[in-house]
Scaffold this active site. Structure first.
Site, short mmCIF file in Angstrom:
data_model
loop_
_atom_site.label_atom_id
_atom_site.label_comp_id
_atom_site.label_asym_id
_atom_site.label_seq_id
_atom_site.Cartn_x
_atom_site.Cartn_y
_atom_site.Cartn_z
N THR A 163 -13.28 -9.38 34.84
CA THR A 163 -13.72 -8.11 34.96
C THR A 163 -14.82 -7.96 36.24
OG1 THR A 163 -13.45 -7.55 32.72
CG2 THR A 163 -15.18 -6.19 33.77
N ARG A 191 -4.39 -1.85 24.41
CA ARG A 191 -5.60 -2.20 24.03
C ARG A 191 -6.72 -1.96 24.97
NH1 ARG A 191 -9.80 -5.62 26.75
NH2 ARG A 191 -10.60 -6.81 25.04
N VAL A 192 -7.79 -1.55 24.43
CA VAL A 192 -8.92 -0.91 25.44
C VAL A 192 -10.23 -1.97 24.99
CG1 VAL A 192 -10.53 0.82 26.17
CG2 VAL A 192 -8.16 1.21 25.76
N GLY A 193 -10.84 -2.56 26.01
CA GLY A 193 -12.01 -3.39 25.94
C GLY A 193 -13.28 -2.78 25.81
N ASP A 194 -14.31 -3.22 26.20
CA ASP A 194 -15.65 -2.72 26.17
C ASP A 194 -16.14 -2.19 27.58
OD1 ASP A 194 -15.63 -5.23 27.60
OD2 ASP A 194 -17.55 -4.98 27.98
N THR A 214 -19.49 -7.93 31.08
CA THR A 214 -18.20 -8.58 31.34
C THR A 214 -18.21 -9.88 29.98
OG1 THR A 214 -16.85 -10.14 32.47
CG2 THR A 214 -19.22 -10.30 32.99
N GLY A 215 -16.99 -10.02 29.64
CA GLY A 215 -16.94 -11.15 28.77
C GLY A 215 -15.86 -10.74 27.55
N GLY A 217 -14.64 -8.49 25.13
CA GLY A 217 -14.84 -7.08 24.74
C GLY A 217 -14.99 -6.68 23.34
N1 ASP Z 1 -14.68 -7.45 28.96
C1 ASP Z 1 -13.44 -7.23 29.36
C2 ASP Z 1 -12.51 -6.64 28.18
O1 ASP Z 1 -12.68 -6.95 27.15
C3 ASP Z 1 -12.99 -8.85 29.98
C4 ASP Z 1 -13.78 -9.48 30.80
O2 ASP Z 1 -14.88 -8.99 31.01
O3 ASP Z 1 -13.82 -10.76 30.91
O4 ASP Z 1 -11.50 -6.26 28.75
#
Ligand code: ASP
Length: 295
Positions: A163, A191-194, A214-215, A217
């Site tokens: 991200t 799918r929707v992340g954070d 980021t990370g 989600g």
């Molecule tokens: N946070 C993002 C998600 O879950 C992925 C990422 O930041 O690596 O979609």
């Protein structure tokens, strides 16, 4: 106190630090930070600076946003983005959007051109068409697996993407945040992340801080991580201490890996992660020669 500042990141993913891809991602971070900084130095808004910076990161094939986004299990690209104005708390977001090169700009148009704050899937696409927002082919977003690290041979350390995000503080004292992503590799369709969730993937409030996360989600959204950083700044922590404390909180409360960038209302910068790496770059103050980068 810095009179202007910008920080960008290229994702807290499963990076191989020595890889060429890391060099490409880091170069994009430097370019994005300088482009955003030029906007700020010319007297432009924090909002314009983060959008400009994220455009460059979305264009970078090594990063999981815009071109270079990971594919879902159907081989499609569905992207999420959030932009937030710390002066008004206005925000715009899109999720599961397809066939646009710059989801962050569509998120901004949701903020400025609709009565809503968040559009998803086909509705977001219909809005894009309605306002004449540039569409592209899905193929224009897909890069060879080795370019964005999604080659099957790569060892994967959990459900992480790369991200991108930016936070900025302008000469008017306004803060803004932007986050854009292709989401996690092989995610389920829909799918929707954070990243597009206000308070989770990003937050900006002139009273406290601007943050991009980021990370993982699914973990980040449970603790509303970016807003936590703002709350910790409100409690008196520096941007750096608040990012570090928020990551500890994530670890203790739900477990998980993430990275954070932040700027507080004094223009002070924070960068922290508990993942293997996260390319980033920042400039505090008017001298772009003082740019700091790292991974
Ligand atoms: N946070 C993002 C998600 O879950 C992925 C990422 O930041 O690596 O979609």
């Amino acid at each position: 106190m810095a009179n202007l500042a910008i920080v960008v990141h290229g994702g807290a993913g499963a990076w191989d630090i020595e890889s060429e891809r890391m060099q490409v991602g880091l170069a994009a971070c430097r370019e994005a930070a300088l482009a955003g900084h030029a906007v700020l130095k010319a007297g432009g808004s924090a909002l314009d600076a983060v959008e400009t910076a994220v455009h460059i990161l979305e264009d970078c094939p090594a990063l999981d946003a815009g071109r270079g986004s990971y594919l879902n299990t159907q081989g499609e690209v569905e992207m999420d983005a959030l932009i937030m104005d710390g002066r008004s708390l206005n925000m715009g977001a899109v999720a599961a959007i397809q066939r646009v090169r710059h989801p962050i700009s569509l998120a901004r148009r949701v903020m400025t051109d609709t009565e809503h704050a968040f559009l998803v899937g086909p509705g977001a696409g219909a809005f894009a068409d309605q306002i004449g927002f540039p569409r592209c082919a899905t193929e224009d977003l897909i890069v060879p697996p080795e370019a964005n690290g999604s080659a099957p041979a790569k060892p994967l350390a959990g459900p992480l993407g790369d991200t991108v995000g930016a936070v900025a503080f302008d000469i008017h004292g306004d803060l803004a945040a932007a986050t854009s992503t292709g989401g996690t590799r092989n995610k389920m369709p829909g799918r929707v992340g954070d990243s597009p969730l206000v308070g989770s993937g990003g937050y900006a409030d002139n009273w406290t801080a601007a943050v991009s996360a980021t990370g993982q989600g699914e973990a980040i959204m449970k603790v509303v991580l970016s807003k936590r950083v703002c709350d910790l700044v409100s409690d008196g922590l520096s941007a750096q201490a608040a990012c570090e404390a928020a990551i500890r909180l994530l670890e203790e409360r739900v477990g998980g890996e993430c990275g954070l960038i932040a700027i507080d209302a004094q223009g002070q910068v924070g960068v922290a992660r508990n993942t293997r790496a996260m390319p980033y770059a920042f400039v505090m103050g008017e001298d772009e020669g003082g740019m700091v980068d790292g991974r």
